[in-house]
Enzyme design. Structure first.
Site, PDB file in Angstrom:
ATOM      1  N   HIS A 269      -6.550  -2.963   2.856  1.00  0.00           N
ATOM      2  CA  HIS A 269      -6.485  -3.649   1.562  1.00  0.00           C
ATOM      3  C   HIS A 269      -5.356  -3.085   0.707  1.00  0.00           C
ATOM      4  O   HIS A 269      -4.499  -3.832   0.209  1.00  0.00           O
ATOM      5  CB  HIS A 269      -7.834  -3.483   0.853  1.00  0.00           C
ATOM      6  CG  HIS A 269      -7.920  -4.140  -0.479  1.00  0.00           C
ATOM      7  ND1 HIS A 269      -8.502  -5.372  -0.670  1.00  0.00           N
ATOM      8  CD2 HIS A 269      -7.499  -3.742  -1.711  1.00  0.00           C
ATOM      9  CE1 HIS A 269      -8.432  -5.704  -1.951  1.00  0.00           C
ATOM     10  NE2 HIS A 269      -7.830  -4.724  -2.610  1.00  0.00           N
ATOM     11  N   GLU A 270      -5.339  -1.768   0.550  1.00  0.00           N
ATOM     12  CA  GLU A 270      -4.309  -1.167  -0.299  1.00  0.00           C
ATOM     13  C   GLU A 270      -2.930  -1.293   0.327  1.00  0.00           C
ATOM     14  O   GLU A 270      -1.920  -1.389  -0.385  1.00  0.00           O
ATOM     15  CB  GLU A 270      -4.653   0.294  -0.579  1.00  0.00           C
ATOM     16  CG  GLU A 270      -5.992   0.516  -1.267  1.00  0.00           C
ATOM     17  CD  GLU A 270      -6.192  -0.307  -2.535  1.00  0.00           C
ATOM     18  OE1 GLU A 270      -5.181  -0.665  -3.189  1.00  0.00           O
ATOM     19  OE2 GLU A 270      -7.350  -0.609  -2.882  1.00  0.00           O
ATOM     20  N   HIS A 273      -1.473  -4.489  -0.847  1.00  0.00           N
ATOM     21  CA  HIS A 273      -0.861  -4.310  -2.166  1.00  0.00           C
ATOM     22  C   HIS A 273       0.495  -3.621  -2.027  1.00  0.00           C
ATOM     23  O   HIS A 273       1.479  -4.005  -2.668  1.00  0.00           O
ATOM     24  CB  HIS A 273      -1.769  -3.455  -3.053  1.00  0.00           C
ATOM     25  CG  HIS A 273      -2.941  -4.174  -3.620  1.00  0.00           C
ATOM     26  ND1 HIS A 273      -2.835  -5.341  -4.347  1.00  0.00           N
ATOM     27  CD2 HIS A 273      -4.274  -3.873  -3.601  1.00  0.00           C
ATOM     28  CE1 HIS A 273      -4.030  -5.727  -4.750  1.00  0.00           C
ATOM     29  NE2 HIS A 273      -4.926  -4.859  -4.302  1.00  0.00           N
ATOM     30  N   GLU A 299      -3.834  -9.640  -5.370  1.00  0.00           N
ATOM     31  CA  GLU A 299      -5.060  -9.524  -4.582  1.00  0.00           C
ATOM     32  C   GLU A 299      -5.033 -10.430  -3.359  1.00  0.00           C
ATOM     33  O   GLU A 299      -5.648 -10.123  -2.338  1.00  0.00           O
ATOM     34  CB  GLU A 299      -6.279  -9.840  -5.446  1.00  0.00           C
ATOM     35  CG  GLU A 299      -6.649  -8.744  -6.425  1.00  0.00           C
ATOM     36  CD  GLU A 299      -6.942  -7.420  -5.748  1.00  0.00           C
ATOM     37  OE1 GLU A 299      -7.514  -7.407  -4.646  1.00  0.00           O
ATOM     38  OE2 GLU A 299      -6.599  -6.377  -6.332  1.00  0.00           O
TER      39      GLU A 299
END
Length: 506
Positions: A269-270, A273, A299
């Site tokens: 997830h990160e 980003h 997101e």
């Protein structure tokens, strides 16, 4: 541009100085969450308050206002072009900033720095009452901010905060987007609950040594496109990504030896980003063309890599043998099919960051409901724990056992990020629509993933989304990139396709 180029250059220089000040504060904020000793909290609060005041002064200076007005009076060329976008967003930011007194900006920085430290200990101790005084301060300051910024007739105070993260969005618009998604989600969840199928989730709570998780997660992060010569991965109480500017992007995650998905999918997830931050145009730093379109679009990138890629069968067709080598005790004798079923298990659970794809958006809708009420003043901070428990029981059919499972599980409110939560669910909607367009443009993506090829997707995202900066509003960007207006339907179709087969709903 065809107007006054010198004036425009001066404007860009001013915007860059402001961005540099904010990036300095971001470094201190990252350090606070990773390596700063607890005893440094009060001093760090003063440091960040000073920088916040300096950045605010830079963002509201008469010189900047004159530069913006001067450039606006010239020919900006294509109204949808980069120059026009930079000037438009400079005006928007200036007008917003000038409505906020420096005192309020500094006080918010000081209060939230201390609140985040209090949240860490309160979450650890499962003690909402110890955090309550900090939450009361934060909410009071955010209500003051919303009143100072203002909102359109017929709107509500929350709109002023939401607009900071998702420019142009309103609570009413979010409601209109969420309503059909909620209806479809509840229907799918009912079908899954009624299927009687139980996935083998015990696989995920076997022994996964932390050092092996660190090495495996970082290597996969690198393969999907996060550049470690321009970034790093550390540990924090709540996973996050900080982009400080060209060449420096920091990720964090957290590890649990008995829960594989937490750190791995948190890292995925990160990394999503981080790939966005590293995909921004270096030479546009400080301007609208050098920042993300919105938090919802940001997101969309993290949720895409975490879920649409990271939980797919094709991804683990490529990666599973390496996972078995990394975790021989847990996975050495386990089939890939059972592992993929386990990581795609659907069931109501307490913790948002560990929620499955189907129930995740319900977590966001609950937070949206509660923080709107907090900002409106119809929910008092002292009643948050009880309101959370009641709403969670209503929506999920289970009740948090303690505050760490309930209203203390997220860092956002301690950081003053009221208005942020809706962007997560918006991100899921954007992600599915973008992914479908990418599959048509550079796919079939599944075939590429099975070969360990992630550059086609990453390259498409770099070109179509990242390097456009804030040239368009989020809903406009969706239409420009996909050729279709924003719709929840691609997400619903994705969920039905992935989970219909797993739960015998086809």
């Amino acid at each position: 541009m065809s107007g006054n180029g010198e004036l425009y250059s001066q404007l860009v220089d001013h915007l860059t100085r402001h961005a540099l000040l904010e990036s300095c504060a971001s470094v201190l904020g990252w350090d606070e969450q990773t390596y700063m000793p607890p005893g440094g909290a009060e001093h760090r609060a003063e440091q960040l308050a000073l920088l916040a005041g300096m950045a605010h002064a830079e963002a509201t200076s008469a010189e900047l206002g004159e530069l913006i007005a001067g450039v606006e009076a010239t020919d900006l060329g294509d109204p949808t072009g980069p120059v026009a976008a930079n000037v438009r967003e400079a005006r928007r930011s200036f007008d917003r900033a000038t409505r906020l007194p420096r005192r309020l900006v500094e006080e918010q920085s000081r209060v939230t720095t201390m609140a985040q430290q209090a949240w860490v200990s309160a979450r650890r101790d499962k003690d909402f009452q110890s955090f309550l005084p900090h939450l009361e301060q934060v909410v009071a300051l955010k209500r003051e901010e919303a009143a100072a910024i203002g909102y359109a007739d017929g709107g509500e105070p929350y709109d002023a905060l939401l607009d900071h993260y998702e420019p142009g969005a309103t609570s009413a618009w979010v409601d209109s987007v969420f309503a059909p998604l909620r209806e479809a989600t509840v229907a799918l969840l009912d079908g899954i609950r009624g299927s009687g199928v139980q996935q083998p989730i015990e696989i995920l709570t076997r022994s996964y040594p932390v050092d092996s998780q660190q090495a495996f997660g970082q290597e996969v992060s690198r393969r999907i496109g996060f550049r470690y010569d321009q970034g790093r991965l550390d540990i924090a109480a709540h996973p996050f990504c900080s982009g400080f500017g060209p060449g420096d992007c920091r990720l964090t995650t957290r590890y649990d030896e008995r829960h594989f998905p937490g750190a791995f999918f948190g890292t995925m997830h990160e990394s999503g980003h981080g790939i966005y931050e590293q995909g921004l145009k270096d030479d546009a730093f400080g301007t609208a063309m050098g920042v993300s379109c919105s938090l919802g679009i940001h997101e969309s990138q993290s949720r895409m890599w975490e879920n649409l890629v990271g939980r797919s069968v094709a991804f683990w067709d490529y990666l599973y043998e390496e996972a078995q080598e990394a975790f021989p005790e847990a996975l050495g004798n386990e089939s890939r099919e059972r592992f993929v079923a386990a990581i795609n298990d659907v069931r109501p659970s307490m913790i948002r960051v560990e929620a499955d794809e189907v129930t995740y958006n319900l977590h966001i809708m609950l937070r949206f409901e509660l923080e709107r009420a907090l900002v409106a003043g119809t929910l008092d901070p002292k009643d948050v724990a009880a309101a959370w428990s009641e709403a969670f029981t209503r929506d999920f059919g289970i009740t948090p056992a303690d505050d760490s499972e309930g209203c203390l599980q997220d860092i956002h409110w301690s950081a003053g990020l009221l208005g942020y939560f809706p962007t997560y669910a918006l991100g899921n909607i954007y992600a599915s629509q973008f992914y479908s367009a990418a599959d048509q443009a550079v796919g079939p993506l599944d075939e590429q993933f099975r070969r360990g090829e992630f550059e086609p997707l990453k390259g498409w995202l770099n070109t179509e989304i990242h390097q456009r900066g804030r040239q368009f509003r989020a809903d406009e960007l969706v239409e420009v990139v996909t050729g279709q207006p924003l719709s929840h339907e691609p997400l619903v179709e994705h969920l039905a396709s992935r989970f219909g087969g797993l739960y015998g709903l086809d």
